[in-house]
Enzyme design. Structure first.
Site, short mmCIF file in Angstrom:
data_model
loop_
_atom_site.label_atom_id
_atom_site.label_comp_id
_atom_site.label_asym_id
_atom_site.label_seq_id
_atom_site.Cartn_x
_atom_site.Cartn_y
_atom_site.Cartn_z
N HIS A 11 -1.02 -1.15 -4.35
CA HIS A 11 -2.13 -0.93 -3.77
C HIS A 11 -2.65 0.57 -3.40
CE1 HIS A 11 -5.83 -2.57 -1.72
NE2 HIS A 11 -5.37 -1.52 -0.92
N MET A 49 -9.12 7.64 -0.77
CA MET A 49 -10.23 7.82 0.17
C MET A 49 -10.85 9.21 -0.04
SD MET A 49 -8.08 6.82 3.56
CE MET A 49 -7.06 5.11 3.42
N ASP A 83 -6.44 -6.93 3.83
CA ASP A 83 -5.88 -5.44 3.93
C ASP A 83 -6.00 -5.15 5.37
OD1 ASP A 83 -4.91 -2.89 3.86
OD2 ASP A 83 -6.40 -2.33 2.37
N SER A 115 0.85 -1.24 -0.05
CA SER A 115 -0.03 0.10 0.04
C SER A 115 0.87 1.15 0.17
CB SER A 115 -0.83 0.11 1.22
OG SER A 115 -1.59 1.39 1.33
N MET A 171 -11.44 -6.48 4.83
CA MET A 171 -10.51 -5.76 5.66
C MET A 171 -10.26 -6.10 6.89
SD MET A 171 -9.92 -3.07 3.78
CE MET A 171 -9.33 -2.06 5.12
N GLY A 179 -3.77 4.35 7.67
CA GLY A 179 -2.91 3.07 7.59
C GLY A 179 -2.24 3.20 9.14
N MET A 182 -12.00 3.65 -1.25
CA MET A 182 -12.74 3.89 -0.06
C MET A 182 -13.64 5.06 -0.08
SD MET A 182 -9.92 2.47 2.67
CE MET A 182 -8.38 2.50 1.44
N ASP A 233 -4.76 3.23 -2.16
CA ASP A 233 -5.96 3.76 -1.20
C ASP A 233 -6.55 5.07 -1.76
OD1 ASP A 233 -5.90 1.52 0.56
OD2 ASP A 233 -3.79 1.98 0.86
N HIS A 293 -7.91 0.71 -4.53
CA HIS A 293 -8.97 0.27 -3.40
C HIS A 293 -9.75 1.68 -3.17
CE1 HIS A 293 -9.55 -0.71 1.15
NE2 HIS A 293 -10.56 -0.85 0.36
N GLY A 344 -3.05 -4.27 8.71
CA GLY A 344 -2.10 -4.73 9.96
C GLY A 344 -1.33 -6.00 9.12
#
Length: 220
Positions: free
Chosen positions: A31, A35, A173, A8, A135, A142, A66, A33, A64, A175
């Site tokens: 990846h 948002m 995705d 990511s 998720m 993050g 969101m 993200d 991805h 942790g």
């Protein structure tokens, strides 16, 4: 089971995106993200930046989203040339229609589920997707700790995919690190997203190799 590592870029140095993308050239996909400060309480980047990232990235993009109103916005990222476009079940009024439009535009269609969203309502729709994303943190930031409570859902999703007989990727995705990768792969995931575990390492490329090696030892 082939393992895919998709770092990511949320954890990278945004002032040096080109260099940070080059640092993960040994990964399978980048990846990205997206948002919108609406579906999640954070704001990252939108189509113009993603288009530039795609132009300079040495590996394909795994977008991805969101974002709210996936029905309207998700196809845009397929048009931009992202290899895979993930939208959230919670943000789509007609997930099958969105997935078909993404595929029509030449990208892989992927459905994401937040930790509290069950897989069961989507089991009969699996054939519409190329990937399911579970998720393992609440989306939006993050660096969060992995939620072990999501492991049973990963297992149930893997069982549903196996029962369907379809070739569908199972992405996790949140942790994911050297400390959690064993549990994730044991549960059935084969696409691993890691942000801080990769970009927080002295060598992102070495961190990717280590994740891949650890994951392969547990793949089944």
């Amino acid at each position: 089971m082939t393992i895919h590592i998709n770092p990511s870029i949320l954890s990278c140095d945004f002032a040096d995106l080109r260099g940070e993308l080059a640092a993960i050239a040994n990964a399978d996909m980048a990846h990205v993200d997206v948002m919108d400060n609406h579906f999640v309480p954070n704001l990252t980047f939108g189509p113009p930046v993603v288009e530039r990232i795609r132009a300079v990235s040495p590996i394909p993009l795994d977008a991805h989203l969101m974002i709210a109103d996936a029905d309207r916005h998700a196809p845009v990222y397929a048009e931009l040339g992202c290899a895979s476009v993930t939208f959230h079940a919670e943000a789509a009024a007609a997930p099958v229609r969105v997935a078909r439009e993404i595929r029509r535009l030449g990208a892989k269609a992927s459905l994401a589920l937040k930790p509290a969203t069950p897989i069961e309502p989507y089991v009969d729709l699996l054939g519409e997707f190329d990937q399911i994303l579970i998720m393992t943190v609440e989306p939006g930031f993050g660096g969060q700790s992995f939620l072990d409570v999501c492991l049973p859902k990963i297992r149930r999703t893997r069982e549903a995919i196996s029962a369907s007989g379809l070739d569908i990727l199972l992405q996790v995705d949140g942790g994911v690190s050297a400390a959690t990768v064993d549990r994730v792969v044991d549960a059935g995931a084969n696409v691993l997203v890691a942000g801080s575990a990769v970009y927080g390492a002295d060598s992102p490329a070495a961190a990717i190799d280590e994740l891949r090696t650890r994951a392969a030892a547990h793949a089944h």
